[in-house]
Design a protein around this motif. Sequence first.
Motif, short mmCIF file in Angstrom:
data_model
loop_
_atom_site.label_atom_id
_atom_site.label_comp_id
_atom_site.label_asym_id
_atom_site.label_seq_id
_atom_site.Cartn_x
_atom_site.Cartn_y
_atom_site.Cartn_z
N ALA A 56 -4.51 -2.17 4.31
CA ALA A 56 -3.05 -2.25 4.40
C ALA A 56 -2.42 -2.80 3.12
O ALA A 56 -1.28 -2.47 2.79
CB ALA A 56 -2.64 -3.12 5.59
N ASP A 57 -3.15 -3.63 2.40
CA ASP A 57 -2.59 -4.34 1.25
C ASP A 57 -2.02 -3.38 0.22
O ASP A 57 -0.83 -3.42 -0.12
CB ASP A 57 -3.67 -5.22 0.62
CG ASP A 57 -3.11 -6.22 -0.37
OD1 ASP A 57 -1.88 -6.19 -0.58
OD2 ASP A 57 -3.87 -7.02 -0.93
N ALA A 58 -2.84 -2.49 -0.29
CA ALA A 58 -2.39 -1.58 -1.34
C ALA A 58 -1.30 -0.63 -0.85
O ALA A 58 -0.33 -0.37 -1.56
CB ALA A 58 -3.59 -0.77 -1.86
N GLN A 59 -1.44 -0.13 0.37
CA GLN A 59 -0.46 0.80 0.91
C GLN A 59 0.90 0.12 1.10
O GLN A 59 1.95 0.70 0.83
CB GLN A 59 -0.97 1.38 2.23
CG GLN A 59 -2.24 2.22 2.06
CD GLN A 59 -2.87 2.59 3.39
OE1 GLN A 59 -2.33 2.30 4.44
NE2 GLN A 59 -4.03 3.25 3.33
N LEU A 60 0.86 -1.12 1.58
CA LEU A 60 2.11 -1.86 1.78
C LEU A 60 2.81 -2.12 0.46
O LEU A 60 4.05 -2.07 0.37
CB LEU A 60 1.84 -3.19 2.48
CG LEU A 60 1.85 -3.15 4.01
CD1 LEU A 60 1.51 -4.52 4.57
CD2 LEU A 60 3.20 -2.70 4.53
N ARG A 61 2.04 -2.46 -0.56
CA ARG A 61 2.65 -2.71 -1.87
C ARG A 61 3.36 -1.46 -2.37
O ARG A 61 4.45 -1.54 -2.95
CB ARG A 61 1.57 -3.15 -2.87
CG ARG A 61 1.09 -4.57 -2.66
CD ARG A 61 -0.02 -4.91 -3.64
NE ARG A 61 -0.49 -6.26 -3.47
CZ ARG A 61 0.10 -7.33 -4.00
NH1 ARG A 61 1.17 -7.19 -4.76
NH2 ARG A 61 -0.39 -8.54 -3.79
#
Length: 535
Positions: A64-69
């Motif tokens: 989720a981290d990269a996609q949320l950014r």
Amino acid sequence: MALVRSPLSAFLVLAVASIVGVAPGVSALQSEGDQEPVPAISTVDELRAWIARFGRKGGPWKGADAQLRVLANRLGDEVREEPDRSAELCGLLLDLAGWNIHHILTRDDFAAGNPLRVVHRAGYEVLLDLVASRPGERILEWLADEVLVLPGRHSASRRYVALGVLNEYRTDKARMAMLTIARNEQDELRPTVLSLLATWPEESIDLFLVGLLRKKHDPKQKPHPFNLVLKRVRDSEEPFGPRAADALVKRLAYMLISADWRDASRAIELARGLVLERRVPLLLDALLTWHKRDLRGGGNKRILHEIIRELRRISGRSIGENPKNWITWWIAYRQGRVEVPIEGEALEEQRTHATFFGLGAVSDRITFVIDHSGSMLTEWGTTGHNRYEEAIEQMTRFIQASGAATRFNVILFSGIPVRSSPQLVRADTETLELARSSLLALFPRGATNLHSAVRLALFLDEDGDVDVDRLEADTIIVLCDGETTEGPGWVRTLLERVSADARVVFHCVHLGSRDDGTLRLLAEETGGEYIQIGG
């Protein structure tokens, strides 16, 4: 044929995308041979779908981290391109940063290993970047003028995030918005806002904080105004402005001679933030007042001790309790005939004659908290007494030496604590002998549960707040001969909650070699004395 999507349909498309591995923003229904591709989901709908999914899954998932950014940064770009939509778009970033939180966020709040911080960081850092860019001023105004001060329109989590941003960019509008909240005792953000204001070296805020000292404080309301002003004068490198300094001196002058000894005790500590030329005259006036009260039988021994201790620390001299001696010294200092010691070279604390395991008599309103566990049956040297009997005998002599005006009570602790009387009683001969004989008739047994005994001594309610109307003692003397059942973990939490209201000092005596640090911590955190004795 094109599809019209509501936020719900957007969520369904996103769910399908996550299953088949298509990147967010690309339709999972689109195939290589399609002549009419399905429109990509808007950034707003896609981010709302992510937030909804957090709620269903209880938090972020792997990757989720990269996609949320990517999503959050895309939303930030839209804010820059369409500043008129900044309220709508930044509102979504607030929702992202504030998902499932009820506290202020800062840059330091993103602890490694906490999966929720992935969500919070994605929204919060984009917000900070936006504020630092072209639409920043407009966003800050919106956060201050609407989000922060209109709780009916925005959720608590949005407001906490807005508060974090505004605290990093300390504009005039942010200050005014925070002062508005600080004046509203019903606002749930008020405790956090007050704590933040105590870190702003700005004169209008200083004047507001000093003004809080004038009001009667409800122990249920946190934080205590004393703690706020103390934090400001102790931790900030910038001094009060002239108007705020004058206001503080006037308030401390009143508090130092107040009939409420707790006010006087708070003022003695706050006065340490003043320059010498303003601090010493306040202490001398207070010494005159409390000395006269003592001669009339209406004083407070501990307050007299604290004032004289402050003057001794400042002057490096020990010239007794007579105010005339201290006034003479101050005149000599002002005339340049004597000097004060360099900071850190203050005179060592002098002891009065020791009557309770080395502790001197520094109060006339005392609660004794004495270990009544089985280990107190251990013999005390060659006296023929066990530890418990020796404690009662020394306590009796200590109270006798303090004078008949002394008031006291006793709490014995092992399992469930037992108190001799809810109120303090006069230390006349008959009462003292009755207390001694009654206590010696009780046989020590059981464990060493100190925590509940301290709560009883402080008159704490179920919420952990002190009942200052019932708490008469200004000093608690604790004696224990081993490790406590609970350990020291509770001490700081309890004292942080009650010390500003209670203003009680703990003096602690530890018998024997087994020490878990509880007694030492109680004494150090309240300015008391800790003594360890083998035996």
